[in-house]
Structure formats: structure tokens, C-alpha cells
Design a protein around this motif. Sequence first.
Motif, PDB file in Angstrom:
ATOM      1  N   HIS A   4      47.079   9.858   6.252  1.00 42.54           N
ATOM      2  CA  HIS A   4      46.643   8.525   6.684  1.00 42.54           C
ATOM      3  C   HIS A   4      46.199   7.821   5.393  1.00 42.54           C
ATOM      4  N   GLU A  14      35.228   2.011  23.795  1.00 36.67           N
ATOM      5  CA  GLU A  14      34.435   0.872  24.292  1.00 36.67           C
ATOM      6  C   GLU A  14      35.296  -0.356  24.536  1.00 36.67           C
ATOM      7  N   VAL A  15      36.352  -0.517  23.737  1.00 32.97           N
ATOM      8  CA  VAL A  15      37.208  -1.693  23.900  1.00 32.97           C
ATOM      9  C   VAL A  15      37.925  -1.603  25.247  1.00 32.97           C
ATOM     10  N   MET A  75      48.437  -1.814  10.659  1.00 31.07           N
ATOM     11  CA  MET A  75      47.693  -2.894  11.282  1.00 31.07           C
ATOM     12  C   MET A  75      46.241  -2.908  10.792  1.00 31.07           C
ATOM     13  N   THR A  76      45.569  -1.768  10.867  1.00 32.03           N
ATOM     14  CA  THR A  76      44.127  -1.701  10.604  1.00 32.03           C
ATOM     15  C   THR A  76      43.797  -2.041   9.148  1.00 32.03           C
ATOM     16  N   TRP A  80      44.089   3.579   7.171  1.00 35.76           N
ATOM     17  CA  TRP A  80      44.452   4.414   8.326  1.00 35.76           C
ATOM     18  C   TRP A  80      45.921   4.233   8.693  1.00 35.76           C
ATOM     19  N   ILE A 126      38.976   6.851  18.853  1.00 38.65           N
ATOM     20  CA  ILE A 126      38.864   5.646  18.015  1.00 38.65           C
ATOM     21  C   ILE A 126      40.230   4.958  17.864  1.00 38.65           C
ATOM     22  N   ALA A 127      41.253   5.746  17.537  1.00 43.60           N
ATOM     23  CA  ALA A 127      42.576   5.154  17.262  1.00 43.60           C
ATOM     24  C   ALA A 127      43.182   4.569  18.534  1.00 43.60           C
ATOM     25  N   ASP A 128      44.109   3.615  18.345  1.00 41.98           N
ATOM     26  CA  ASP A 128      44.776   2.944  19.474  1.00 41.98           C
ATOM     27  C   ASP A 128      43.783   2.270  20.414  1.00 41.98           C
ATOM     28  N   PHE A 172      52.910   2.470  10.701  1.00 44.82           N
ATOM     29  CA  PHE A 172      52.524   1.223  11.360  1.00 44.82           C
ATOM     30  C   PHE A 172      51.236   0.730  10.701  1.00 44.82           C
ATOM     31  N   SER A 220      48.898   5.832   9.218  1.00 42.47           N
ATOM     32  CA  SER A 220      49.373   7.215   9.414  1.00 42.47           C
ATOM     33  C   SER A 220      50.845   7.318   9.044  1.00 42.47           C
ATOM     34  N   VAL A 262      37.914  -5.796   8.004  1.00 47.12           N
ATOM     35  CA  VAL A 262      37.568  -6.441   9.282  1.00 47.12           C
ATOM     36  C   VAL A 262      37.553  -5.433  10.420  1.00 47.12           C
ATOM     37  N   ALA A 263      36.821  -5.758  11.488  1.00 50.46           N
ATOM     38  CA  ALA A 263      36.780  -4.892  12.689  1.00 50.46           C
ATOM     39  C   ALA A 263      38.145  -4.983  13.359  1.00 50.46           C
ATOM     40  N   SER A 264      38.949  -3.945  13.143  1.00 50.73           N
ATOM     41  CA  SER A 264      40.354  -4.029  13.538  1.00 50.73           C
ATOM     42  C   SER A 264      40.586  -3.656  14.989  1.00 50.73           C
ATOM     43  N   SER A 265      39.525  -3.198  15.689  1.00 49.00           N
ATOM     44  CA  SER A 265      39.719  -2.957  17.116  1.00 49.00           C
ATOM     45  C   SER A 265      39.954  -4.299  17.818  1.00 49.00           C
ATOM     46  N   PRO A 285      39.353   1.820  20.411  1.00 46.85           N
ATOM     47  CA  PRO A 285      38.208   2.691  20.708  1.00 46.85           C
ATOM     48  C   PRO A 285      37.853   2.664  22.198  1.00 46.85           C
TER      49      PRO A 285
END
Length: 401
Positions: free
Chosen positions: A226, A386-387, A136-137, A168, A380-382, A134, A170, A141-144, A384
Motif C-alpha cells: 500500500h 461510521e460512514v 483515491m485516498t 493507501w 476502515i477501507a472502502d 486505485f 493498494s 484530507v478526510a477521504s472517507s 469506515p
Amino acid sequence: MNFEYSDRSLALQEKLRAFMEREVLPEERAYEEFTKENLWQVYPKMEALKERARAAGLWNLFLPKNYNEFSPGLTNLEYAPLAEIMGRVLWSSEVFNCSAPDTGNMEVLAKYGSPEQQEAYLHPLLKGKIRSAFLMTEPAVASSDATNIEASIVLEGDEYVINGRKWWSSGVMHPNCSVYILMGKTDKTAARHIQQSMVLVPANTPGVKVLRPLEVYGMVDSPHGHAEVLLKNVRVPKENMILGAGRGFEIAQGRLGPGRIHHCMRLIGAAQRSLELMCTRVATREAFGRPLKDFSSIRQDIAKSKCEIDQARLLTLAAADKIDRHGIKEAKELISMIKIVCPQMCCNVVDRAIQAHGGLGVSQDTPLAGFWVYGRTVRIADGPDEVHMHQLGRNLVRKIS
Ligand SMILES: Cc1cc2nc3c(=O)[nH]c(=O)nc-3n(C[C@H](O)[C@H](O)[C@H](O)COP(=O)(O)OP(=O)(O)OC[C@H]3O[C@@H](n4cnc5c(N)ncnc54)[C@H](O)[C@@H]3O)c2cc1C
């Protein structure tokens, strides 16, 4: 909430536990050693293990009940304890065709794929014949914040032309990885959440260049790895678009709910096994004239770990139950909560188990170091921590104030 497991789930738990004891645990160390010494090669016994798991009816257990023809059709609540059992050995999910990112990709294709896409990719994935990734990241750019994604997907005649750099990713290094689901932008001028699309990219398409495997605390997670991947003028037929241009965000929302239950339950399995290893170790080792188990600090570590594991498990089962009965949207808050709680819980418990093992705890002679890295990376993955806290906090203030 009703946390009584169904008879079907209980029977599968028993069968899976026995299979893990008999077939997987005896291979644990040999697998680790082989994959360290033979980068990007599949463990020679993996295919035979998969065959045996399939024959035992322990196959595609993650696939929810509306896809009955391919799986036993379990609810999230029925599958959750099975994911926990698999989490006790880091690599075991693949044996049961239940490993990320294939699980999420299969759900996407089962839910949103066209009959042709399902025939080409979903069916081989369900049979465990191919693997997937998959993408995406992106490093730039900040991918979160997925709205930042820059990879472009441009329609030219009957083809989409893709340009971008991902990392990243995987699974890309796995020798059987045949297809990627790539998230990029089809319309950078559209409203924020309909710029993105998901498209299928066969791994051998000209213009796809795997630049390097990334290390996680010095480990490369062979054989899946990864990777950093460059896509330069990659052309795929327009039929490879999933669901339709501009619907990438919608797909991402549907993909992530059950996937987070899976990760969290595996983390709980890793933490539970760490606690068991810690108890066994401290019962048999002495320091300063006393067994380690008699030191108050060790007892506190064990007690705290038990409380934290059971709290996390109950929360995750509540999230699974809510998805089953009310859908992913209604379960959003609980899904954020488990994603905040479980990886940190796993890190805390495994860290205590490592400490109680002394030098052995950080060595290759126990699974503890690998468990800690798993917990740390899922923070962090899926999305982080904080998000999830940012979104949960915002929603609660809106709801309560
Ligand atoms: C082992 C591993 C496997 C992965 N597998 C995949 C994969 O298969 N496919 C894929 O596409 N990606 C994968 N990822 C990537 C992962 O999903 C991203 O790293 C993650 O989404 C964060 O994006 P970023 O690295 O760009 O960090 P950034 O977006 O740059 O964020 C950096 C940090 O900023 C902070 N931050 C961000 N938002 C907020 C906020 N709202 N409030 C407060 N702080 C905030 C957080 O601390 C965050 O960690 C994987 C990552 C790892 C480590």
C-alpha cells in the motif's frame, strides 16, 4: 430471497475447494515466508498456480454475467460462496484473478471503459498479465468523504495534467502493477458530486513518484503493498478519461457494491477457518486437568462465533441476491449493513480463536494474526464503519418516520 445455489455454483464450489486443498494450502506458509524475506517480489510459484487455476476454469469468477465472453458469468449470489472459499487463505484470490483492487478496476473498465481503454488495460488485466491500483485516498484530507479529494486533473490541449498526493494505494508496489485508476477533480466549481473524474494513469508516466510503502500493524503486505504516491505535472492523453469528466462519483458508486460483497465473503471465509482452527486446537490441548474444549467459556466462544458467522453470511447472501435481482441502488441499505457487520464479526471471531490458541495465536505459525489485521483494516477501507452507519441511520429515519 432464494438462497439455493445453482448447480453451476455448486460444481464450482466443489472444484474450488479441491483446488485450494491440493494447490494453495500446501503453499500457504512458504508464500508467507518468501514474501517476508523477498520484498516486492512475486512468489515464484504464483504464475504456475494461476495457469493451473485458469486451466481448471477457476478464472475471473467474480466478473458478473453481463461480461460473459471473459468469465463463466456468475451472478453475485453464485460467486459469493466462491469468494468465501478463497478468503480461507489471505493471498489466494490472486491465483484465480479475483483479487482487489484489480476486480473493482476490471469492473470499471468492463462497464465504462472505451474500446481502446479496454484493449490497452482491461484485456491484459483479465488475462492476469498486469496488475493495477486505485488511487483515491489522500493524506491531506478526510477521504472517507470523497467530495474532499483535492488532486487536480486539468485539461491542457490534448492532455490531462494531474497533480496530487495519494496514499493507501493498494497494489502500487507490485512489480506487475502497470496502471492506476486515479480519482481527482476536473472542476472544483461544479456541483458537489460532479467535480470528480476518474482517469487512467500508466504507472511509468513521468511525474509519478512512489514515495514509500505504508505499514499495516508493521506488515507491508508484499508484494502488492500500500503506497504513498506523489503525482507532479503528470500528463496523460485526454482519451484516458473514463466515461467523461465529472462522472467519477457515478463510477465509484457502480464500483463499490459488488466489491463489498467480495470483501465480506472473504472475511466470512477467514472467520469460518478461524473457528475451525479454534475447534481443532481446543479438542487436543489440556489445561488444569481438562481438555480446553470442556471449559464453559471456550464453548461459549465457539457457539457465539458460529452464530455470528452464519448471521453475517445470510445477510451478505441477501445483499448479493438483491444486487442481482434489483441492482446496486436498491441494494444500498443491505450493502451498508454487511459492510458494518462483517469486518467487526471477523475481528470478534478471529480474536476468540487467537485467545484459544494462546501465544501460538499471535505468532506466524497460524493465519490468525493476518486474518485479524485483514478484518481490522476493512473496518476502515472502502468506507469506515461510521460512514455506513451514518448513511444507513439517516435513510432509515427518512423512510420510517
Ligand atoms: C489496508 C488499507 C488499504 C487501502 N486501500 C486503498 C486503495 O487501494 N485505494 C484508496 O484510494 N484507498 C485505500 N484505502 C484508504 C481507505 O479507503 C481510507 O483510509 C478510508 O476511506 C478512510 O479515509 P481516511 O483514512 O482519510 O480517514 P478519515 O476520512 O480521516 O476518517 C477518520 C475517521 O473518522 C471517522 N468518521 C468519518 N466519517 C464519519 C461519520 N460520518 N460519522 C462518524 N465518524 C466518522 C471514522 O471513524 C473514520 O475512520 C486503504 C486503507 C487501508 C487501511
